[in-house]
Motif scaffolding. Structure first.
Motif, PDB file in Angstrom:
ATOM      1  N   GLU A  88       0.835  -1.206   0.000  1.00 31.67           N
ATOM      2  CA  GLU A  88       0.000   0.000   0.000  1.00 31.67           C
ATOM      3  C   GLU A  88       0.871   1.258   0.000  1.00 31.67           C
ATOM      4  O   GLU A  88       0.593   2.226  -0.722  1.00 31.67           O
ATOM      5  CB  GLU A  88      -0.917   0.012   1.223  1.00 31.67           C
ATOM      6  CG  GLU A  88      -2.014  -1.035   1.204  1.00 31.67           C
ATOM      7  CD  GLU A  88      -2.849  -0.982   2.469  1.00 31.67           C
ATOM      8  OE1 GLU A  88      -2.758   0.027   3.211  1.00 31.67           O
ATOM      9  OE2 GLU A  88      -3.595  -1.947   2.726  1.00 31.67           O
ATOM     10  N   ARG A  89       1.919   1.246   0.806  1.00 33.42           N
ATOM     11  CA  ARG A  89       2.830   2.396   0.857  1.00 33.42           C
ATOM     12  C   ARG A  89       3.538   2.587  -0.478  1.00 33.42           C
ATOM     13  O   ARG A  89       3.765   3.717  -0.914  1.00 33.42           O
ATOM     14  CB  ARG A  89       3.845   2.206   1.984  1.00 33.42           C
ATOM     15  CG  ARG A  89       3.238   2.305   3.378  1.00 33.42           C
ATOM     16  CD  ARG A  89       4.150   1.689   4.422  1.00 33.42           C
ATOM     17  NE  ARG A  89       5.452   2.316   4.484  1.00 33.42           N
ATOM     18  CZ  ARG A  89       6.526   1.750   5.044  1.00 33.42           C
ATOM     19  NH1 ARG A  89       6.446   0.517   5.545  1.00 33.42           N
ATOM     20  NH2 ARG A  89       7.676   2.386   5.077  1.00 33.42           N
ATOM     21  N   LEU A  90       3.900   1.481  -1.121  1.00 30.50           N
ATOM     22  CA  LEU A  90       4.545   1.569  -2.419  1.00 30.50           C
ATOM     23  C   LEU A  90       3.619   2.222  -3.440  1.00 30.50           C
ATOM     24  O   LEU A  90       4.046   3.083  -4.227  1.00 30.50           O
ATOM     25  CB  LEU A  90       4.956   0.172  -2.886  1.00 30.50           C
ATOM     26  CG  LEU A  90       5.614   0.085  -4.273  1.00 30.50           C
ATOM     27  CD1 LEU A  90       6.921   0.865  -4.305  1.00 30.50           C
ATOM     28  CD2 LEU A  90       5.851  -1.374  -4.657  1.00 30.50           C
ATOM     29  N   ALA A  91       2.361   1.836  -3.439  1.00 32.42           N
ATOM     30  CA  ALA A  91       1.400   2.434  -4.364  1.00 32.42           C
ATOM     31  C   ALA A  91       1.242   3.923  -4.101  1.00 32.42           C
ATOM     32  O   ALA A  91       1.185   4.741  -5.036  1.00 32.42           O
ATOM     33  CB  ALA A  91       0.054   1.713  -4.258  1.00 32.42           C
ATOM     34  N   ASP A  92       1.188   4.294  -2.836  1.00 38.87           N
ATOM     35  CA  ASP A  92       1.084   5.719  -2.494  1.00 38.87           C
ATOM     36  C   ASP A  92       2.329   6.475  -2.927  1.00 38.87           C
ATOM     37  O   ASP A  92       2.243   7.589  -3.463  1.00 38.87           O
ATOM     38  CB  ASP A  92       0.876   5.870  -0.990  1.00 38.87           C
ATOM     39  CG  ASP A  92       0.842   7.332  -0.549  1.00 38.87           C
ATOM     40  OD1 ASP A  92      -0.133   8.040  -0.886  1.00 38.87           O
ATOM     41  OD2 ASP A  92       1.809   7.778   0.096  1.00 38.87           O
ATOM     42  N   LEU A  93       3.500   5.870  -2.723  1.00 38.78           N
ATOM     43  CA  LEU A  93       4.748   6.522  -3.102  1.00 38.78           C
ATOM     44  C   LEU A  93       4.836   6.692  -4.622  1.00 38.78           C
ATOM     45  O   LEU A  93       5.373   7.689  -5.114  1.00 38.78           O
ATOM     46  CB  LEU A  93       5.935   5.711  -2.578  1.00 38.78           C
ATOM     47  CG  LEU A  93       7.320   6.367  -2.671  1.00 38.78           C
ATOM     48  CD1 LEU A  93       7.372   7.649  -1.854  1.00 38.78           C
ATOM     49  CD2 LEU A  93       8.403   5.396  -2.210  1.00 38.78           C
ATOM     50  N   ALA A  94       4.295   5.741  -5.358  1.00 38.70           N
ATOM     51  CA  ALA A  94       4.317   5.819  -6.819  1.00 38.70           C
ATOM     52  C   ALA A  94       3.567   7.049  -7.328  1.00 38.70           C
ATOM     53  O   ALA A  94       3.884   7.575  -8.398  1.00 38.70           O
ATOM     54  CB  ALA A  94       3.722   4.550  -7.420  1.00 38.70           C
TER      55      ALA A  94
END
Length: 380
Positions: free
Chosen positions: A106-112
């Motif tokens: 989830e954090r990776l998607a937000d960071l993207a």
């Protein structure tokens, strides 16, 4: 009392390094900048991009200096490091370890959505699908790199066939765009003999070329081939397979790398920039003095530290517990007394940096700044 409270008033005072409360993490800014410039020039001279590994320094300030010198971005071992650097305005980040935990995805998607040029490595079909679903939920896309196992069985696809199969999975996920492959020969980086290291890297590079050829034949020719390290950068540049280097420790040069013949040359191409300044706390024996830097001040996975200044370079270092170490040598107890300073070259820079809140940035004998270790402890 934190480092800033203890030492900020010393910034700019001539000779203030000697007034630092020890043990303390010291960064020689002049040596740092020379190391950054040398690696940048070497990569540029071979037409290869440089994306240094921030797991070494964990610092927005150092990342900026590397990018100002020509680096295309930074590598990060964990998403927590990438979040810190992105929040500090650093673009072109590559997360080099798989991101798999549900919250981490989830954090990776937000960071993207908010980090320009972000890339992440994948080595598993199910994880690629999981990441794609998280990206779809926030209407984002992500560039990905296939991690190829160099033979240590830590992470990465285990064969050329597995790389092609994963590339086919990624091609069916519109949220992901395949950019290339990653290949990091960690087990070979610290082979001390240049000739032995080169032979080992040549053998592994031949394997990598087979993976690249298989991907190309399947229609997935990699645009980016990323990897390498401080120990193999000269060899990898000469072999000409990588399009970018991930070397990190060159900025600091710990004892492990100083023990290696990095460039088949009489002297190392980089110089020690990271030190731990310590102080003698007891000198009651002829051949031994005790200093105030032990297990809590220096990583222990890389063996002993070595003396940079304050005593002979041949002085033997031995850990003596959490808070202390011994410096052992003929007559050292008569040469050093309680309160005398010594500077140590750290055994392994990455985990040593993670023990400290601040770099004490010096030029010569003067404290010139305090830089936070921004991503300290960001292990998830």
């Amino acid at each position: 009392m934190d480092d800033h409270t203890l030492h900020a008033h010393l910034i700019g005072q001539q000779g203030s390094r000697d007034s630092l409360n020890t043990p303390v993490l010291v960064l020689d800014i002049d040596a740092l900048d020379r190391n950054i410039a040398r690696m940048a020039a070497l990569a540029a001279g071979h037409g290869v991009a440089l994306r240094p590994h921030a797991k070494t320094h964990k610092s927005v300030a150092i990342a900026r200096r590397q990018i100002d010198a020509g680096a295309v971005g930074q590598c990060c071992a964990k998403i927590g490091e990438a979040e810190v650097l992105a929040d500090g305005g650093i673009a072109g980040l590559l997360i080099t370890s798989p991101v798999v935990a549900p919250k981490a995805v989830e954090r990776l998607a937000d960071l993207a959505r908010r980090s320009s040029g972000l890339m992440a490595t994948v080595d598993n079909d199910a994880v690629a699908i999981r990441i794609a679903r998280a990206l779809d939920a926030v209407d984002a896309t992500l560039d990905v790199i296939i991690d190829v196992d160099p033979g240590i069985r830590r992470t990465g696809v285990a064969s050329a066939e597995a790389a092609v199969a994963l590339a086919e999975t990624i091609a069916g996920l519109p949220q992901l765009r395949l950019r290339g492959v990653q290949f990091y020969c960690g087990a070979q980086q610290h082979i001390e003999s240049y000739a032995e290291r080169r032979a080992a890297i040549e053998e592994r590079t031949a394997y990598l070329q087979g993976v690249i050829a298989a991907l190309g034949a399947a229609g997935f020719a990699p645009e980016i081939v990323t990897g390498s390290g401080t120990g193999s950068h000269v060899i990898d540049l000469e072999l000409g397979v990588f399009t970018e280097l991930q070397a990190g420790s060159y900025v600091f040069m710990d004892r492990q790398y100083l023990d290696c013949d990095l460039a088949d040359a009489p002297a190392p191409p980089f110089e020690p920039a990271l030190l731990v300044d310590a102080r003698v706390v007891s000198a009651n024996h002829d051949a031994l003095v005790t200093i105030d830097a032990g297990f809590k001040s220096l990583s222990t996975d890389g063996g002993p530290a070595s003396v940079h200044r304050g005593a002979a370079a041949t002085t033997h270092f031995a850990f003596m517990g959490d808070e202390h170490a011994a410096l052992i040598g003929p007559g050292i107890g008569g040469k050093l007394g309680a309160g005398d300073p010594v500077s140590l070259i750290v055994p392994h820079c990455d985990p040593t940096v993670n023990l400290y809140d601040y770099y004490h940035v010096v030029s010569g004998e003067t404290l010139v700044d305090l830089w936070p270790v921004d991503a300290r402890g960001r292990t998830r």
